[in-house]
Write a protein that holds these residues in place. Structure first.
Motif, PDB file in Angstrom:
ATOM      1  N   VAL A   1       0.846  -1.191   0.000  1.00 28.97           N
ATOM      2  CA  VAL A   1       0.000   0.000   0.000  1.00 28.97           C
ATOM      3  C   VAL A   1       0.883   1.243   0.000  1.00 28.97           C
ATOM      4  O   VAL A   1       1.816   1.346   0.787  1.00 28.97           O
ATOM      5  CB  VAL A   1      -0.928   0.029   1.235  1.00 28.97           C
ATOM      6  N   GLN A   2       0.591   2.173  -0.895  1.00 31.04           N
ATOM      7  CA  GLN A   2       1.362   3.404  -0.972  1.00 31.04           C
ATOM      8  C   GLN A   2       1.080   4.295   0.233  1.00 31.04           C
ATOM      9  O   GLN A   2      -0.030   4.331   0.742  1.00 31.04           O
ATOM     10  CB  GLN A   2       1.031   4.157  -2.259  1.00 31.04           C
ATOM     11  N   GLY A   3       2.099   5.031   0.677  1.00 32.86           N
ATOM     12  CA  GLY A   3       1.921   5.929   1.802  1.00 32.86           C
ATOM     13  C   GLY A   3       2.385   5.298   3.102  1.00 32.86           C
ATOM     14  O   GLY A   3       3.070   4.274   3.111  1.00 32.86           O
ATOM     15  N   PRO A   4       1.993   5.868   4.245  1.00 35.95           N
ATOM     16  CA  PRO A   4       2.483   5.420   5.555  1.00 35.95           C
ATOM     17  C   PRO A   4       1.832   4.142   6.079  1.00 35.95           C
ATOM     18  O   PRO A   4       2.233   3.617   7.112  1.00 35.95           O
ATOM     19  CB  PRO A   4       2.142   6.599   6.464  1.00 35.95           C
ATOM     20  N   ILE A   5       0.818   3.637   5.384  1.00 37.47           N
ATOM     21  CA  ILE A   5       0.103   2.447   5.851  1.00 37.47           C
ATOM     22  C   ILE A   5       0.846   1.182   5.428  1.00 37.47           C
ATOM     23  O   ILE A   5       1.352   1.096   4.313  1.00 37.47           O
ATOM     24  CB  ILE A   5      -1.333   2.425   5.292  1.00 37.47           C
ATOM     25  N   PHE A   6       0.887   0.186   6.320  1.00 37.87           N
ATOM     26  CA  PHE A   6       1.551  -1.087   6.022  1.00 37.87           C
ATOM     27  C   PHE A   6       0.518  -2.188   5.830  1.00 37.87           C
ATOM     28  O   PHE A   6      -0.253  -2.488   6.732  1.00 37.87           O
ATOM     29  CB  PHE A   6       2.506  -1.475   7.157  1.00 37.87           C
ATOM     30  N   LYS A   7       0.497  -2.784   4.631  1.00 41.27           N
ATOM     31  CA  LYS A   7      -0.404  -3.892   4.324  1.00 41.27           C
ATOM     32  C   LYS A   7       0.262  -4.799   3.301  1.00 41.27           C
ATOM     33  O   LYS A   7       0.820  -4.331   2.309  1.00 41.27           O
ATOM     34  CB  LYS A   7      -1.720  -3.389   3.720  1.00 41.27           C
ATOM     35  N   ILE A   8       0.217  -6.113   3.526  1.00 41.42           N
ATOM     36  CA  ILE A   8       0.623  -7.071   2.506  1.00 41.42           C
ATOM     37  C   ILE A   8      -0.441  -8.164   2.435  1.00 41.42           C
ATOM     38  O   ILE A   8      -0.967  -8.593   3.452  1.00 41.42           O
ATOM     39  CB  ILE A   8       2.012  -7.684   2.787  1.00 41.42           C
ATOM     40  N   LYS A   9      -0.752  -8.577   1.227  1.00 40.62           N
ATOM     41  CA  LYS A   9      -1.890  -9.471   1.009  1.00 40.62           C
ATOM     42  C   LYS A   9      -1.718 -10.818   1.689  1.00 40.62           C
ATOM     43  O   LYS A   9      -2.629 -11.330   2.338  1.00 40.62           O
ATOM     44  CB  LYS A   9      -2.127  -9.650  -0.491  1.00 40.62           C
ATOM     45  N   ASP A  10      -0.567 -11.443   1.507  1.00 41.06           N
ATOM     46  CA  ASP A  10      -0.320 -12.754   2.112  1.00 41.06           C
ATOM     47  C   ASP A  10       0.619 -12.599   3.297  1.00 41.06           C
ATOM     48  O   ASP A  10       1.738 -13.121   3.305  1.00 41.06           O
ATOM     49  CB  ASP A  10       0.267 -13.713   1.070  1.00 41.06           C
ATOM     50  N   ASP A  11       0.156 -11.880   4.286  1.00 42.53           N
ATOM     51  CA  ASP A  11       0.962 -11.598   5.472  1.00 42.53           C
ATOM     52  C   ASP A  11       1.181 -12.894   6.265  1.00 42.53           C
ATOM     53  O   ASP A  11       0.216 -13.514   6.735  1.00 42.53           O
ATOM     54  CB  ASP A  11       0.236 -10.572   6.348  1.00 42.53           C
ATOM     55  N   PRO A  12       2.434 -13.352   6.385  1.00 45.91           N
ATOM     56  CA  PRO A  12       2.703 -14.618   7.084  1.00 45.91           C
ATOM     57  C   PRO A  12       2.403 -14.566   8.575  1.00 45.91           C
ATOM     58  O   PRO A  12       2.372 -15.607   9.243  1.00 45.91           O
ATOM     59  CB  PRO A  12       4.210 -14.825   6.831  1.00 45.91           C
ATOM     60  N   ARG A  13       2.162 -13.373   9.113  1.00 43.35           N
ATOM     61  CA  ARG A  13       1.874 -13.241  10.542  1.00 43.35           C
ATOM     62  C   ARG A  13       0.419 -13.565  10.876  1.00 43.35           C
ATOM     63  O   ARG A  13       0.074 -13.774  12.029  1.00 43.35           O
ATOM     64  CB  ARG A  13       2.185 -11.810  11.002  1.00 43.35           C
ATOM     65  N   VAL A  14      -0.433 -13.602   9.859  1.00 43.69           N
ATOM     66  CA  VAL A  14      -1.864 -13.843  10.081  1.00 43.69           C
ATOM     67  C   VAL A  14      -2.122 -15.312  10.404  1.00 43.69           C
ATOM     68  O   VAL A  14      -1.632 -16.210   9.710  1.00 43.69           O
ATOM     69  CB  VAL A  14      -2.683 -13.427   8.839  1.00 43.69           C
ATOM     70  N   THR A  15      -2.896 -15.564  11.423  1.00 41.98           N
ATOM     71  CA  THR A  15      -3.220 -16.934  11.832  1.00 41.98           C
ATOM     72  C   THR A  15      -4.327 -17.512  10.943  1.00 41.98           C
ATOM     73  O   THR A  15      -4.925 -16.804  10.139  1.00 41.98           O
ATOM     74  CB  THR A  15      -3.689 -16.957  13.292  1.00 41.98           C
ATOM     75  N   LYS A  16      -4.622 -18.785  11.115  1.00 43.14           N
ATOM     76  CA  LYS A  16      -5.690 -19.431  10.338  1.00 43.14           C
ATOM     77  C   LYS A  16      -7.047 -18.805  10.663  1.00 43.14           C
ATOM     78  O   LYS A  16      -7.830 -18.510   9.761  1.00 43.14           O
ATOM     79  CB  LYS A  16      -5.713 -20.934  10.631  1.00 43.14           C
ATOM     80  N   VAL A  17      -7.301 -18.622  11.939  1.00 39.95           N
ATOM     81  CA  VAL A  17      -8.542 -17.961  12.345  1.00 39.95           C
ATOM     82  C   VAL A  17      -8.530 -16.519  11.864  1.00 39.95           C
ATOM     83  O   VAL A  17      -9.543 -15.981  11.409  1.00 39.95           O
ATOM     84  CB  VAL A  17      -8.721 -18.001  13.875  1.00 39.95           C
ATOM     85  N   GLY A  18      -7.363 -15.893  11.925  1.00 34.97           N
ATOM     86  CA  GLY A  18      -7.215 -14.499  11.518  1.00 34.97           C
ATOM     87  C   GLY A  18      -7.598 -14.259  10.072  1.00 34.97           C
ATOM     88  O   GLY A  18      -8.189 -13.229   9.733  1.00 34.97           O
TER      89      GLY A  18
END
Length: 225
Positions: free
Chosen positions: A105-122
């Protein structure tokens, strides 16, 4: 402005001069009353969902907390603690530095689509925005409204231009224009423009329309991650 550079745990209220003029007192009082009534109803109806989600989070990782607490910036730069269902591993903030280069995501926001930190429930509760439901508690406390610009992180606000600061002129919300129009697929500049569009246009009809659209987002958005 140096206070904006402090780490979140050292921050008090962030100095800020409101840019956008206030709406009528009648609208603001009615908005607050609507927030309280709908939030209380929502909490009662969603109690089974809260219990199911909390149970699933604990089953996946019994030692980690159910809720995620994070410092956010509210109206006129006032900081507060925002609540979410935990959708990432417990050391997600520590791992963020290793992933910052993958930001989508452009700008100061941090987002990645396949974020490895996300849990299964998450993955499930983020896709349906259920992870945001604990913020109804923030609405009850008056720190947030049902509708308004999403509250940013202090480190994001530290990079704001005077133009961007306008989105802090009103109480932040649980949902907003960009939450129902594209969410994570939008760049920061687009998010700011949609927030300022809300500041210019907000009224009873706009608030109701966004609340209704948000209910449908709960069934899943392909742009949520």
């Amino acid at each position: 402005m140096s206070s904006l550079r402090k780490p979140p745990h050292e921050q008090d209220d962030i100095p800020f001069q409101p840019i956008v003029s206030n709406m009528s007192k009648t609208y603001l009082i009615s908005k607050r009353c609507t927030d309280l009534v709908l939030t209380i109803i929502g909490l009662l109806l969603l109690t089974p969902v809260f219990i199911i989600v909390a149970t699933c989070i604990k089953i996946e990782d019994v030692e980690s907390p159910i809720f995620f607490r994070q410092v956010r910036v509210g109206r006129n730069g006032k900081v507060f603690t925002m609540y979410k269902f935990r959708s990432m591993v417990s050391n997600a903030e520590e791992l963020k530095g290793q992933l910052i280069i993958q930001n989508e995501v452009q700008g100061p926001i941090f987002k990645i689509k396949d974020d490895p930190r996300v849990t299964k429930v998450g993955k499930i509760i983020r896709k349906t925005s259920i992870d945001e439901l604990p913020q109804l508690y923030n609405v009850l406390k008056g720190e947030m409204s049902l509708v308004g610009p999403r509250p940013p992180l202090p480190q994001e606000v530290a990079t704001y231009s005077s133009y961007d600061y306008q989105r802090l002129s009103i109480t932040p919300g649980l949902t907003c224009y960009w939450q129902v129009r594209g969410r994570s697929s939008l760049g920061f500049k687009d998010m700011v423009e949609l927030d300022l569009k809300y500041l210019r246009e907000r009224n009873y009809y706009v608030d109701l329309k966004l609340i209704i659209k948000t209910v449908f987002v709960l069934f899943g958005s392909k742009n949520a991650f």
